[in-house]
Design an enzyme around this catalytic site. Structure first.
Site, PDB file in Angstrom:
ATOM      1  N   HIS A 125     -24.785  -4.341 -17.335  1.00 24.25           N
ATOM      2  CA  HIS A 125     -25.599  -3.348 -16.691  1.00 24.25           C
ATOM      3  C   HIS A 125     -26.815  -4.062 -16.298  1.00 24.25           C
ATOM      4  CE1 HIS A 125     -27.109   0.594 -16.345  1.00 24.25           C
ATOM      5  NE2 HIS A 125     -28.375   0.074 -16.764  1.00 24.25           N
ATOM      6  N   GLU A 153     -20.896  -2.997 -18.953  1.00 25.66           N
ATOM      7  CA  GLU A 153     -22.161  -2.223 -19.159  1.00 25.66           C
ATOM      8  C   GLU A 153     -22.702  -2.802 -20.259  1.00 25.66           C
ATOM      9  OE1 GLU A 153     -23.482  -0.652 -16.566  1.00 25.66           O
ATOM     10  OE2 GLU A 153     -22.009   0.276 -15.284  1.00 25.66           O
ATOM     11  N   SER A 177     -28.494   3.152 -12.835  1.00 29.35           N
ATOM     12  CA  SER A 177     -28.774   3.544 -14.010  1.00 29.35           C
ATOM     13  C   SER A 177     -29.279   4.973 -14.346  1.00 29.35           C
ATOM     14  CB  SER A 177     -29.616   2.608 -14.988  1.00 29.35           C
ATOM     15  OG  SER A 177     -29.686   2.551 -16.355  1.00 29.35           O
TER      16      SER A 177
END
Length: 522
Positions: free
Chosen positions: A428, A332, A204
């Site tokens: 994610h 995600e 990230s």
């Protein structure tokens, strides 16, 4: 917060590891005494830079001073000031202290002669939250099973690390990361690591940081391989960063200058950043996509430390000599859709707004609709968010690297998380527990559910083996990406190597430049 034991110097200048004993090492600043956990020597809370407080507030990091005697290294150092998301501000207050810039080391074989590969982790958190002491980042299993030395560390986030403050250096959080890598170069041999085999990996905002480091001249030579997991693709222009900083300072009735902000309590400044992020939509006409997504902090492009975006730097050959492993999850956006309470609730109007805001170019929204005529509003909403923020920036790193003659290996995590009845999909953050092997601890464990299923353990073992093999030899076990075949590793219950599966998105985004986000106007 750790304390120094200045009683008697250690009798063991080399690592001392009698059966059941506590390991000791000597580094440049002094001696450390750690712990032994499941066969791995662990050293926590080791300072790599001076506390960035007082006269060093908002300054570039300075090397940590030495100490006398043996320093106990058993407790994580206090995290830097945090934003309020997920209660991280409370965690930071509970671990009060000013020694924000500390590192942690896990080694299966501490000692100057071991020569093990080194993996240095950069945590995520939207450049606003994050700390190395979270349980999901425990490096013990990765170090033990992969025969690598694992390093994690804190860096400044939010206004402290990324606010554009007049009179202070920019990108202080990235400068902290470089300082940590410099500390690794100078000291990791004492822990059994090879300073000439350092892999930096992050997810990230940590993946975005890895990308940024590839573009930073000061970071050249500090690492030899890089892993960018779901790299956050937001980079700010100086004008945008300055305008957001002015809004943060205005929350306190101040200007975004070193003179005005140096004496402000860090918790108050973080809260001001939260306040601006929460109402960022009111600045949508000025901040554009950053406002729509409520992203108040990101690395700033245009200074000497970060002169161009990572994609431009890689295209120009900056990472040609650094092997790159890069990838993303299939779904995600799903995690954020769930957090926002929108699962199963996305309207056509919301999907249309997302396409207008994030699809590339003047006809991007039309191209999404034409390519996906049967897609629901939620599918379109999630796809364009996933593509803009994580998936296409990550893929573009591989494209830029290979176009310049470098090597990149690409993966996509397609295994759906079993937690919450499978509602999260391959969302994610799911890669974090799989890569570290911490399937039953920390926030990401919610994705996997109580009692990890056997297929999660199997998939985690495969991913850990690939990541550590890449750190050791530069080859994760599948073919390098190229513009012709575009082969990638798909991680599912039955992993496979196949052409990159997000072909619709790849074609829509293939000409997008990923420039620094601008200040858009009035």
């Amino acid at each position: 917060m750790m304390t120094a034991d200045a009683s008697e110097p250690s009798e063991h200048p080399e690592p001392s590891e009698p059966s059941g004993g506590r390991p000791e090492v000597r580094i440049g600043a002094g001696e450390l005494r750690g712990t032994r956990e499941a066969g791995v020597a662990v050293f926590r809370g080791v300072p790599f830079a001076e506390p960035p407080v007082g006269p060093l507030r908002f300054a570039a990091p300075r090397p940590a001073r030495g100490w006398d005697g043996v320093r106990e290294a058993v407790v994580y150092g206090p995290p830097p000031p945090q934003g309020g998301h997920f209660g991280m501000d409370a965690l930071a207050r509970d671990a009060a202290g000013e020694d924000w810039l500390t590192a942690n080391v896990w080694s299966p074989d501490p000692g100057p002669g071991a020569g093990l590969p080194v993996m240095v982790w950069i945590h995520g958190g939207a450049y606003t939250i994050g700390m190395s002491g979270l349980p999901e980042y425990d490096g013990g299993r990765l170090a033990r099973d992969g025969r690598v030395v694992v390093v994690t560390f804190n860096y400044r986030v939010g206004p402290e690390g990324f606010g554009r403050i007049e009179g202070a250096p920019g990108n202080r959080g990235l400068l902290d990361q470089i300082a940590a890598l410099e500390w690794v170069r100078e000291n990791i041999r004492a822990f059994g690591g090879d300073p000439d085999r350092v892999t930096v990996f992050g997810q990230s905002a940590g993946g975005g940081s890895v990308a940024a480091l590839l573009a930073m001249p000061r970071a050249a030579g500090l690492f030899h391989r890089a892993v960018a997991q779901s790299a956050q693709g937001t980079f700010f222009s100086p004008g945008l960063a300055a305008d957001i900083a002015a809004a943060c300072a205005a929350e306190l009735g101040l200007r975004p200058t070193l003179a005005d902000l140096a004496a402000v309590d860090p918790a108050r400044l973080s809260a001001a950043g939260d306040a601006v992020g929460a109402k960022a939509a009111r600045w949508a006409d000025r901040w554009g996509r950053a406002a729509h997504r409520s992203i108040p902090f990101s690395p700033v492009v245009g200074d000497d430390d970060l002169p161009v975006t990572p994609w431009q730097a890689l295209t120009d050959g900056a990472g040609r000599d650094v092997a790159l492993l890069v990838g993303h999850t299939r779904d995600e956006q799903r995690l954020f859709t769930a957090i926002e309470g929108l699962l199963g609730q996305v309207t056509r109007e919301q999907a249309d707004a997302a396409l207008r805001a994030y699809a590339p170019g003047p006809d991007g929204a039309r191209r999404y609709r034409e390519a996906l005529p049967a897609a629901s509003p939620e599918e379109l909403y999630e796809r364009v968010h996933s593509d803009w923020l994580f998936r296409m920036p990550s893929l573009r790193l591989a494209r830029a690297q290979t176009a310049a003659g470098g090597r990149a290996h690409v993966y996509e995590l397609t295994w759906p998380a079993p937690g919450m009845g499978g509602a999260f999909g391959a969302c994610h953050g799911l890669d974090v527990p799989l890569v570290f092997g911490n399937l039953d601890r920390g926030q990401p464990a919610v994705l996997i559910g109580e009692g990890p299923p056997p297929e999660a353990e199997t998939l985690s073992a495969r991913m850990r083996a690939a990541w550590t093999a890449f750190a050791a030899h530069g080859d994760p076990g599948w073919p390098a990406y190229d513009a012709g075949q575009r082969l990638v590793q798909l991680y599912d219950a039955r992993p496979a190597v196949a052409p990159y599966p997000e072909e619709i998105s790849r074609l829509i985004w293939q000409d997008h430049a990923f420039a620094a986000l601008p200040l858009t106007g009035g």
